[in-house]
Scaffold this motif. Structure first.
Motif, PDB file in Angstrom:
ATOM      1  N   TYR A 125      15.176 -18.390 -37.265  1.00  6.37           N
ATOM      2  CA  TYR A 125      15.161 -18.978 -35.926  1.00  6.37           C
ATOM      3  C   TYR A 125      16.110 -18.180 -35.026  1.00  6.37           C
ATOM      4  O   TYR A 125      17.313 -18.150 -35.270  1.00  6.37           O
ATOM      5  CB  TYR A 125      15.609 -20.443 -35.967  1.00  6.37           C
ATOM      6  N   VAL A 127      17.969 -18.271 -31.986  1.00  2.96           N
ATOM      7  CA  VAL A 127      18.409 -19.266 -31.008  1.00  2.96           C
ATOM      8  C   VAL A 127      19.851 -18.990 -30.612  1.00  2.96           C
ATOM      9  O   VAL A 127      20.583 -18.262 -31.288  1.00  2.96           O
ATOM     10  CB  VAL A 127      18.285 -20.715 -31.552  1.00  2.96           C
ATOM     11  N   SER A 128      20.257 -19.579 -29.518  1.00  2.00           N
ATOM     12  CA  SER A 128      21.600 -19.349 -28.982  1.00  2.00           C
ATOM     13  C   SER A 128      22.667 -19.961 -29.887  1.00  2.00           C
ATOM     14  O   SER A 128      22.392 -20.818 -30.734  1.00  2.00           O
ATOM     15  CB  SER A 128      21.717 -19.967 -27.589  1.00  2.00           C
ATOM     16  N   LYS A 131      22.883 -23.832 -29.487  1.00  2.35           N
ATOM     17  CA  LYS A 131      21.856 -24.578 -30.217  1.00  2.35           C
ATOM     18  C   LYS A 131      22.062 -24.484 -31.728  1.00  2.35           C
ATOM     19  O   LYS A 131      21.787 -25.429 -32.464  1.00  2.35           O
ATOM     20  CB  LYS A 131      20.468 -24.073 -29.829  1.00  2.35           C
ATOM     21  N   GLN A 132      22.556 -23.344 -32.190  1.00  3.18           N
ATOM     22  CA  GLN A 132      22.826 -23.211 -33.625  1.00  3.18           C
ATOM     23  C   GLN A 132      23.939 -24.159 -34.064  1.00  3.18           C
ATOM     24  O   GLN A 132      23.860 -24.754 -35.143  1.00  3.18           O
ATOM     25  CB  GLN A 132      23.207 -21.768 -33.961  1.00  3.18           C
ATOM     26  N   LEU A 134      24.730 -27.031 -32.852  1.00  4.07           N
ATOM     27  CA  LEU A 134      24.162 -28.377 -32.944  1.00  4.07           C
ATOM     28  C   LEU A 134      23.302 -28.515 -34.194  1.00  4.07           C
ATOM     29  O   LEU A 134      23.390 -29.530 -34.909  1.00  4.07           O
ATOM     30  CB  LEU A 134      23.333 -28.678 -31.694  1.00  4.07           C
ATOM     31  N   ALA A 135      22.475 -27.514 -34.475  1.00  8.72           N
ATOM     32  CA  ALA A 135      21.602 -27.566 -35.650  1.00  8.72           C
ATOM     33  C   ALA A 135      22.414 -27.549 -36.945  1.00  8.72           C
ATOM     34  O   ALA A 135      22.075 -28.250 -37.913  1.00  8.72           O
ATOM     35  CB  ALA A 135      20.632 -26.391 -35.625  1.00  8.72           C
ATOM     36  N   TYR A 195      22.221 -20.704 -21.272  1.00  5.04           N
ATOM     37  CA  TYR A 195      21.813 -20.363 -22.631  1.00  5.04           C
ATOM     38  C   TYR A 195      23.004 -19.872 -23.461  1.00  5.04           C
ATOM     39  O   TYR A 195      23.152 -20.243 -24.618  1.00  5.04           O
ATOM     40  CB  TYR A 195      20.733 -19.279 -22.574  1.00  5.04           C
ATOM     41  N   ASN A 221      17.162 -14.831 -21.762  1.00  3.58           N
ATOM     42  CA  ASN A 221      17.704 -15.489 -22.960  1.00  3.58           C
ATOM     43  C   ASN A 221      17.603 -14.607 -24.193  1.00  3.58           C
ATOM     44  O   ASN A 221      17.885 -15.059 -25.299  1.00  3.58           O
ATOM     45  CB  ASN A 221      16.950 -16.793 -23.235  1.00  3.58           C
TER      46      ASN A 221
END
Length: 287
Positions: A125, A127-128, A131-132, A134-135, A195, A221
């Protein structure tokens, strides 16, 4: 026929001496001789010629030894794969990474994990960092490749490497060769502020160090999109120095910036979620 019978046979076939074989196997000689006799009785052939106080393989024994050695290697591989499956290395493993990481590195990591854990289903994935984080906190990622800062009580991280910055521009469109301050009137291409806020602010700080506020006209992004815009002459940008090697296009030029400005790339995982796969992945990347 049990597996121990086969191991005992191979030991005697190698040593051609029951006493030496029993020492290797850490058992006494009488039980060893008895086990070999049980094996011979079960398959109905004599495997050893014990005449004249010497132990020799019979023709049948020599064939049995050759084939058994060959197939036992397959059996060991089967046992190893069985252990891997029992250790939960046959499920889904999710890796997050930022786009500003060299693609070759991600490819090498996947190849390494695939070879080590052939039954593993790897999902990637891009992703920023935001976001990582949070994941990772929600256990939706097993491994994250992010840029500092990372502040979370639910995540463990290690420094992968420190990166400096370079200015990147199309030398066919812009005829300059000085430091960053000479580019203050150029159009800049940055990561989107929402982002990657920390990265965005770091680039503003660098420009301030060189005495100007950048004219940011284009935002993206994805680092590859940013570099493509620069290649097309639509602006200049500031990127991590580690990307020079993977984006070595003839029309692009790079200017090293103040080495006091650095960005830390981190390897992150959910806290208290230990995984042999993650240990392997982190060790591979840190080599």
């Amino acid at each position: 026929m049990e597996l121990r019978h086969l191991r005992y046979f191979l030991a005697v076939a190698k040593e051609l001496n029951f006493t030496k074989a029993s020492e290797v196997l850490c058992i006494s000689q009488p039980p060893l001789s008895r086990q070999i006799k049980e094996l011979e009785n079960e398959i109905g052939v004599e495997l050893f010629d014990r005449s004249n106080k010497k132990v020799m393989l019979t023709a049948a024994g020599a064939y049995f030894n050759q084939e058994l050695t060959k197939h036992l290697q397959d059996l060991e591989a089967i046992v190893l794969e069985t252990k891997k499956i029992s250790e939960h290395v046959n499920g889904v493993y999710k890796i997050g990474y930022i786009s500003s990481i060299c693609p070759e590195t991600i490819t090498n990591l996947v190849q390494f994990l695939t070879q080590k854990y052939p039954y593993l289903n790897i999902k990637l994935y891009e992703v920023s960092t935001v976001k990582q984080i949070l994941a990772l906190e929600q256990n939706k990622l097993d491994l994250g490749i992010v840029r500092a800062p990372l502040v979370s009580t639910k995540i463990d991280s290690k420094l992968w490497f420190k990166d400096s910055y370079v200015l990147i521009f199309n030398a066919n469109k812009i005829n300059k060769s000085g430091d960053l301050s000479e580019f203050k009137n150029e159009v800049f291409v940055f990561f989107n502020k929402d982002y990657a806020p920390s990265y965005y602010n770091a680039l503003l700080e660098i420009c301030a160090k060189y005495g100007f506020v950048p004219n940011i006209v284009h935002e993206s992004n994805n680092i590859n999109s940013i570099i493509q815009l620069v290649r097309n002459g639509l602006g200049v940008s500031i990127i991590p120095r580690s990307l020079k090697k993977s984006h070595n296009y003839p029309e692009l030029s790079f200017v090293d910036l103040d080495c006091n400005f650095t960005t830390n790339v981190l390897l992150a995982k959910p806290r208290q979620k230990d995984s042999k796969i993650t240990e392997s992945a982190v060790s591979f990347l840190l080599e």
